[in-house]
Design an enzyme around this catalytic site. Structure first.
Site, PDB file in Angstrom:
ATOM      1  N   LYS A   6       2.891  -1.923   6.675  1.00 38.36           N
ATOM      2  CA  LYS A   6       1.593  -0.882   6.521  1.00 38.36           C
ATOM      3  C   LYS A   6       0.592  -1.316   7.774  1.00 38.36           C
ATOM      4  O   LYS A   6      -0.112  -0.388   7.868  1.00 38.36           O
ATOM      5  CB  LYS A   6       0.923  -1.411   5.315  1.00 38.36           C
ATOM      6  CG  LYS A   6       1.797  -0.940   4.155  1.00 38.36           C
ATOM      7  CD  LYS A   6       2.179   0.504   4.023  1.00 38.36           C
ATOM      8  CE  LYS A   6       3.189   1.058   3.260  1.00 38.36           C
ATOM      9  NZ  LYS A   6       4.096   2.242   3.433  1.00 38.36           N
TER      10      LYS A   6
ATOM     11  N   TYR B 244       5.673   3.053  -0.450  1.00 40.99           N
ATOM     12  CA  TYR B 244       6.381   2.535   0.667  1.00 40.99           C
ATOM     13  C   TYR B 244       6.700   3.336   1.698  1.00 40.99           C
ATOM     14  O   TYR B 244       6.412   3.023   3.129  1.00 40.99           O
ATOM     15  CB  TYR B 244       7.736   1.811   0.235  1.00 40.99           C
ATOM     16  CG  TYR B 244       8.452   0.973   1.098  1.00 40.99           C
ATOM     17  CD1 TYR B 244       8.366  -0.490   1.225  1.00 40.99           C
ATOM     18  CD2 TYR B 244       9.232   1.490   2.425  1.00 40.99           C
ATOM     19  CE1 TYR B 244       8.944  -1.342   2.178  1.00 40.99           C
ATOM     20  CE2 TYR B 244       9.788   0.922   3.198  1.00 40.99           C
ATOM     21  CZ  TYR B 244       9.806  -0.702   3.092  1.00 40.99           C
ATOM     22  OH  TYR B 244      10.438  -1.556   4.166  1.00 40.99           O
TER      23      TYR B 244
ATOM     24  N   HIS C 298      16.173   5.579   7.151  1.00 39.42           N
ATOM     25  CA  HIS C 298      16.397   4.921   6.048  1.00 39.42           C
ATOM     26  C   HIS C 298      15.982   5.464   4.731  1.00 39.42           C
ATOM     27  O   HIS C 298      14.720   5.700   4.593  1.00 39.42           O
ATOM     28  CB  HIS C 298      15.708   3.387   6.343  1.00 39.42           C
ATOM     29  CG  HIS C 298      16.437   2.519   7.178  1.00 39.42           C
ATOM     30  ND1 HIS C 298      16.526   1.291   6.980  1.00 39.42           N
ATOM     31  CD2 HIS C 298      17.283   2.773   8.139  1.00 39.42           C
ATOM     32  CE1 HIS C 298      17.100   0.493   7.920  1.00 39.42           C
ATOM     33  NE2 HIS C 298      17.539   1.636   8.609  1.00 39.42           N
TER      34      HIS C 298
ATOM     35  N   TYR D  67      14.660  -7.343   1.083  1.00 43.90           N
ATOM     36  CA  TYR D  67      13.525  -8.091   0.664  1.00 43.90           C
ATOM     37  C   TYR D  67      14.111  -9.341  -0.443  1.00 43.90           C
ATOM     38  O   TYR D  67      14.584  -8.649  -1.308  1.00 43.90           O
ATOM     39  CB  TYR D  67      12.510  -7.353   0.193  1.00 43.90           C
ATOM     40  CG  TYR D  67      11.492  -6.385   1.362  1.00 43.90           C
ATOM     41  CD1 TYR D  67      10.515  -6.969   1.914  1.00 43.90           C
ATOM     42  CD2 TYR D  67      12.299  -5.161   1.437  1.00 43.90           C
ATOM     43  CE1 TYR D  67       9.850  -6.220   2.734  1.00 43.90           C
ATOM     44  CE2 TYR D  67      11.486  -4.281   2.435  1.00 43.90           C
ATOM     45  CZ  TYR D  67      10.403  -4.806   2.931  1.00 43.90           C
ATOM     46  OH  TYR D  67       9.720  -4.004   4.082  1.00 43.90           O
TER      47      TYR D  67
END
Length: 389
Positions: A296, A384, A72, A200
């Site tokens: 995470k 990220y 991605h 999101y």
């Protein structure tokens, strides 16, 4: 039994550490309180940082990840009817890979079994002894039989509810915690993802996340009350609510179907310090928890494994203790940055019960700033895709 490193916890962090040690000629025994099938049935994260991917390669376990994982290059952020894309590759030169934690664990189990590395399942009454001496050992029961492992070091990879953290005296241990006033209702369905990239969404009705595990397996989440139970939500009610929280064009494309797994997870931020006491080292959820916003948890456990493996390898190669002596400080320095990012992203995307009109306008202004400012996008993208080890 005698081994060099006793690893408490047969989840991905314990297995990854064991495999890295094995490939460097360092013996270990893994203790897991559940069955292998139970461990593999747990549905967890699916977004992998490049650091974890590289560790899997170093462990010789990345073949399926590379062939079946989805690269991605960005993600989508929605608020109201607005949606914009963060291009990770453009902003950082680095993508993420979508590959389920269950599959990571499956690959690590296969490698452990192929190597003949010992794993004890369904262990009970695990107790850590003399961790603050140079002769630590672990006792436990299997099938009613008492057993003992003498070792050089103990790696506590047994999660938030495990025994490892509790073995560090309260006079030494300090804990920091933030509990969020909502949970995530998650549904796994055998349906194609609504979008090739994660979405999101911050909506007036609460947060939503559209994720996936493969081209035919989707994972969706909505913010829910802590008092909710999975059985309170029918599949139809879930899909209806999800459609209300994502942009209309995405809602129209959403393919719904029966849920094959449905669960609610509370959100918390948690850190314990130090992550080392004598010959005992904490890894992953045993030492820290992050809200799942930003994916995470597994990735931060992997960074712990990196620091610990590096220190243990140095010790067994040269006898030097620099790496293990600096383990807690190095791991915690990165952990707190990850905690900050996960807290910030959670604060940006969720609606809070006590949120004032001012708070809401600040939240929307922050989203607008992120949408229009490349420097803000780059800072988010760097966190990220994964901070360096």
């Amino acid at each position: 039994m005698r081994t060099q490193v006793a690893i408490i916890g047969g989840g991905p962090s314990g297995l990854l550490l064991a495999q890295l040690l094995h490939r460097h000629g360092i013996d270990s025994v893994v203790l897991e309180r559940k069955t292998k099938d139970y461990v593999l049935s747990r549905i967890r994260a699916g977004v992998l940082e490049q650091g974890l991917v590289q560790l899997m390669e170093q462990a010789g376990c990345a073949d399926r990840l590379r062939s079946k994982g989805h690269v991605h290059d960005g993600t989508l952020i929605a608020y109201g009817d607005t949606m914009f894309r963060l291009d990770f590759t453009d902003l950082t030169g680095t993508p993420v890979i979508v590959y389920g934690q269950t599959e990571v664990t499956r690959d690590l189990y296969a490698a452990r079994e192929a190597a003949g590395g010992p794993i004890e399942f369904e262990v009970e009454d695990v107790t850590i002894h003399d961790a603050d001496t140079d002769r630590p050992h672990v006792t436990y029961n299997v099938g009613g039989a008492a057993r003992r492992i003498d070792c050089d070091f103990i790696a506590g990879c047994d999660g938030f509810h495990g025994v490892s953290r509790q073995a560090i005296p309260l006079t030494i241990r300090r804990e920091y915690e933030k509990v969020y006033p909502f949970g995530w209702l998650g549904v796994l369905s055998e349906t194609p993802p609504v979008n090739p990239e994660l979405i999101y969404a911050n909506s007036p009705r609460g947060f939503a996340l559209c994720s996936m595990r493969s081209d035919t397996l989707s994972r969706y989440y909505i913010q829910c009350s802590l008092s909710d139970k999975p059985e309170d939500w029918t599949d139809a009610a879930f899909w209806q609510e999800l459609k209300r929280r994502i942009p209309p064009d995405q809602a129209e494309r959403l393919v719904t179907g029966p849920s094959i797994e449905k669960s609610i997870a509370p959100l918390r931020s948690f850190v314990t310090e130090p992550m080392r006491w004598g010959r005992l080292f904490l890894c992953g959820d045993a030492a820290h928890i992050v809200p799942p916003t930003g994916a995470k948890g597994l990735n931060t456990a992997a960074s712990d494994v990196h620091y610990l493996f590096t220190g243990l390898r140095q010790f067994y190669d040269t006898g030097a203790t620099d790496g293990i002596d600096s383990y807690s400080a190095k791991a915690l320095a990165r952990v707190w940055k990850v905690e900050r990012f996960s807290w910030w992203f959670s604060s940006l995307m969720h609606r809070y019960p006590d949120q004032s009109d001012f708070d809401l306008r600040i939240q929307i202004a922050e989203l607008e700033f992120l949408r229009t400012n490349r420097a803000a996008q780059q800072a988010m993208a760097e966190n990220y895709v994964g901070l360096p080890y």
